[in-house]
Design an enzyme around this catalytic site. Structure first.
Site, PDB file in Angstrom:
ATOM      1  N   GLU A  41       0.906  -0.994   0.004  1.00 42.13           N
ATOM      2  CA  GLU A  41       0.077  -0.079  -0.062  1.00 42.13           C
ATOM      3  C   GLU A  41       0.974   1.114  -0.095  1.00 42.13           C
ATOM      4  O   GLU A  41       1.651   1.298   0.924  1.00 42.13           O
ATOM      5  CB  GLU A  41      -0.889   0.134   1.232  1.00 42.13           C
ATOM      6  CG  GLU A  41      -1.998   1.042   1.303  1.00 42.13           C
ATOM      7  CD  GLU A  41      -2.476   1.304   2.641  1.00 42.13           C
ATOM      8  OE1 GLU A  41      -3.048   0.295   3.510  1.00 42.13           O
ATOM      9  OE2 GLU A  41      -2.413   2.577   3.074  1.00 42.13           O
ATOM     10  N   CYS A  56      -2.937   7.511   5.482  1.00 36.27           N
ATOM     11  CA  CYS A  56      -2.998   7.245   3.992  1.00 36.27           C
ATOM     12  C   CYS A  56      -4.356   7.553   3.440  1.00 36.27           C
ATOM     13  O   CYS A  56      -4.258   7.715   2.176  1.00 36.27           O
ATOM     14  CB  CYS A  56      -2.655   5.608   3.678  1.00 36.27           C
ATOM     15  SG  CYS A  56      -3.643   4.762   4.837  1.00 36.27           S
TER      16      CYS A  56
END
Lengths: 499, 499
Positions: A245, A282
């Protein structure tokens, strides 16, 4: 201390001073030892009854909960994220472990399909099998939930895979203590020796992904680090899957009806989401598209952001990168400063800031303007809402980037134009982002069965997979099918009476 | 003709002469046109109701069935695989298309999970979404089932992805005619223009995987070709998933009890599987482990193989590679020739051949000795069955390779030693192969829901996925989750009443 490459030293973000004793780096030789021990533990762990594995995960959760005060204190010193947030994060982490225990008890994750023979077709019985020892790279911004005992570790252990964690250098002592608690709890629960271990240091991480015993890698972090590790995985003699990720700017669209109906609520929500955890998520809302004529909304945003206060970032490197990125953005002629929060305390503190740009200017330089700034920095893009389905090409990949973890839409359900454009927009965004949020903010990711935390490259390197929620276990499983297997040799899960 | 790089020329393997007119290669510019048209068709195709997509797949199946005689004649001329096999393969191909039509009607492939809001958790609804236009690289050895209208095409179209096929150069006219039938059937069924296309030529294939509109690649073929394409996919500005099936030697173990109980049956089965389709199957049993003291079995194998007859291979390149590989193997001092079949007719004919080697010698050079020979070539490894669980380390990855599509075990269910060792062996093989076959042969892959045709690298590049059976559709899907989506904007599949 910083020049000593044989140790990993944590720092107190509030002062910049060393936080506790350094932790020794793991030598390549020790990494090899640990990886081999993980491989040796694999058979025993994958053959452990899934209800026993579930109990072991719950034992880990219980042990972490029992030590929450100590863990939170350690983590607060190394991350400055604060007691409330960190206590909540431990709860989230133990909740994740318990979720995967329930996934194990449910058993559906095994994806079993049994087809009895029907000439000319043979008897075929498929079941998912753990892929092998998994390397987990911890994230800086979640010292618990995406770290030593986080979602990657919980889902891989649940799948039946031994786990070797590469600790994040921003919180070594939190990592070490967590690892001790995890290892002790697993041991007490009867898990095989070697099923869980931790390594420290950059070189140790490299040695880990290159070791033949490692079968897959989970990673949460920067695009640069992630792509370098992905390359190492792909170039091994036997390539292995890399689930990374890598980052996202999480565009948010405020449609005209919503901008008019609830400017204050949207402005407050935006400021809160943007500055949560000093913007170190994020899912931080990096891009906010608002109507150019929504002056009231812009005013409310300025006011709400002005009321926010900065705080220390997780590491000096992160702080310096944030400041440099913000200066670069502010120096662009088309960019103006819309609002600033109050500065926080300490040498690594970041001050919340929101810039603005017109949609016309944005589209001219979208690739640079939509770069991720890890921290409390937002870019507001003011658009003129025309009559066509996409008057300013905002739906183009060029405007939004190829891949995002999330994209959000604020609309007024009672406004016909909002609904019509919102439908087109939402449909288009499904090709760009893994989660579409309506009338809400991307920060805050529920850990559930329906969740998908992933997205097209570069948000993640494997867009079909999630790193949050029950489906995260799928990353660590591969199918195997038994053809015409005699009853005596069938695994118990595939026996005729088992289903 | 062979020197004309602007066309693709098929050949008659029985004579080596050109078979029909050459087909023009697709220029890079035309490839770009086709890829853009596929991207333009994507929205309409993914939004097409799934029962309508199912009907379109069935229309393609019906059209192929209606033209079976013409297709078989074309393919027989370009592949020499024979009318019986090719007629069966068309039926398998149309069966695959109909299987995916049923997968669409069932709807389970969408992997829908709906969680209503439960504070503090939002309403979350996940659904699988097609990834985008897919490039499909046809295989040489299945001119229908793994080619223009094969499993990759059927599963990708079912998922809602437009498909661009790169035709295999060994059967251009079969490919062209199949593509015309597919395109016409899709068009008549109301599918959008551009949803299906075909390109010809090596350069066209390169241009295809590099085109930004292509979102994923399916490939069946050689390790060399597959790895080169995988690298191109990984090095794109936006990397895309590459699902490659690259080759396998499919080890078969005959345990002592089985060797004694049914030597003739095993020998006949082996010879038939080894020489089926002139050995040109990815599931060809390349390695056969038999007890060194099983002289009766070895004799029966010699006799059975001696009765087989060779035949023309699919292409001159394949034939030449086979002959060179066989000569290299035969020249090794530790390798002896156990049996040979009768030569076939024509310049590209391969003669079945079985070599043998002791387990001790095999283990010394396993990496070279277990290399795949595409064609009717087998290596018999004679082992001495000791008392330990694995007396000759045959279970090592070094002996069997990292990854195989299949591994097979012949055992006597009434023999205690066979059962005991068979259990250990089967369990170990699940880490090496995607399908474990008992008392049977790896050739022949049922197209069903339970099937898994895949395996660890290098058998496939994505071991969690299958290229055969209903689960093959998963390669072309990515999840997206809707968070707190107003009812008016929810896709129909996710509405409260839809499930």
């Amino acid at each position: 201390m910083t020049s000593d490459t044989s140790t990993v030293q944590g720092y107190d973000p509030r002062t910049g001073d060393p936080a506790g004793d350094p932790v020794p780096q793991t030598t390549p030789r020790a990494v090899a030892h640990i990886a081999v021990a993980a491989a040796d533990a694999f058979d025993a762990w994958r053959e452990t009854d899934r209800t026993t594995r579930a109990a072991a995960l719950e034992a880990v959760a219980d042990a972490l909960d029992a030590n929450v005060a100590e863990l939170v204190a350690l983590a607060d010193r190394e991350t400055a994220l604060g007691e409330t947030r960190l206590t909540g994060e431990v709860a989230r982490t133990t909740g994740q472990l318990r979720l995967f225990a329930s996934v194990l008890r449910d058993g559906g994750y095994r994806d079993i399909v049994v087809e009895h023979a029907e000439a000319p077709r043979p008897d075929l019985r498929r079941i998912a099998r753990p892929v092998g020892p998994v390397a987990v790279f911890s994230a800086s911004n979640f010292p618990f939930a995406f770290s030593v005992a986080g979602g990657d570790t919980a889902s891989a252990l649940a799948a039946g895979c031994p786990v070797v964690v590469k600790a994040h250098e921003a919180h070594p002592r939190t990592s070490l203590r967590t690892a001790m608690i995890v290892a002790e709890a697993l041991d007490s629960a009867g898990a095989p020796e070697g099923v869980f271990a931790i390594v420290f240091g950059f070189e140790a991480g490299i040695a880990l992904v290159q070791h033949p015993a490692i079968a897959a890698v989970g990673f949460t972090g920067s695009a640069r680090g992630g792509l370098a590790l992905a390359k190492l995985c792909a170039e091994r003699p036997k390539p292995i899957p890399f689930y990374g990720e890598l980052g996202s700017v999480n565009p948010v669209f405020v449609l005209p009806g919503a901008a008019q109906a609830r400017p204050e609520e949207i402005a407050r929500g935006y400021a809160a989401s943007l500055t949560l955890g000093v913007g170190q998520f994020c899912t931080n809302p990096g891009l906010l598209f608002v109507p150019a004529d929504g002056e009231r909304l812009l005013e409310e945003i300025s006011a709400a952001v002005a009321e926010t206060t900065g705080g220390p970032m997780l590491a000096q490197r992160i702080h310096d990168g944030f400041v440099a990125g913000a200066q670069e953005l502010a120096a662009r002629p088309e960019v103006r400063t819309l609002a600033e929060g109050k500065p926080g305390d300490g040498p690594w503190s970041a001050t919340p800031v929101v810039y603005s740009v017109t949609a016309e200017d944005y589209l001219r330089s979208a690739t640079e303007l939509r770069e991720e700034h890890f921290g409390p920095l937002g870019l507001v893009i003011t658009y003129t809402f025309g009559s066509g389905p996409d008057p300013f090409n905002l739906l183009d990949v060029g405007a939004l980037g190829d891949g995002q973890l999330t994209a959000s839409i604020h609309l007024d359900p009672g406004d016909e134009a909002d609904i019509t454009f919102g439908r087109t927009l939402a449909d288009r965004l499904t090709g760009i982002a893994g989660r579409i949020v309506f009338n809400g903010w991307p920060t805050g990711v529920a850990v559930t069965h329906a969740q998908h935390h992933g997205g097209p490259f570069p948000a993640t390197t494997s867009p079909a997979h999630t790193s949050v929620g029950a489906a995260a276990i799928r990353r660590w499983l591969v199918p195997v099918v038994y053809q015409d297997c005699p009853a005596q040799l069938l695994p118990g899960d595939l026996a005729d009476g088992a289903l």
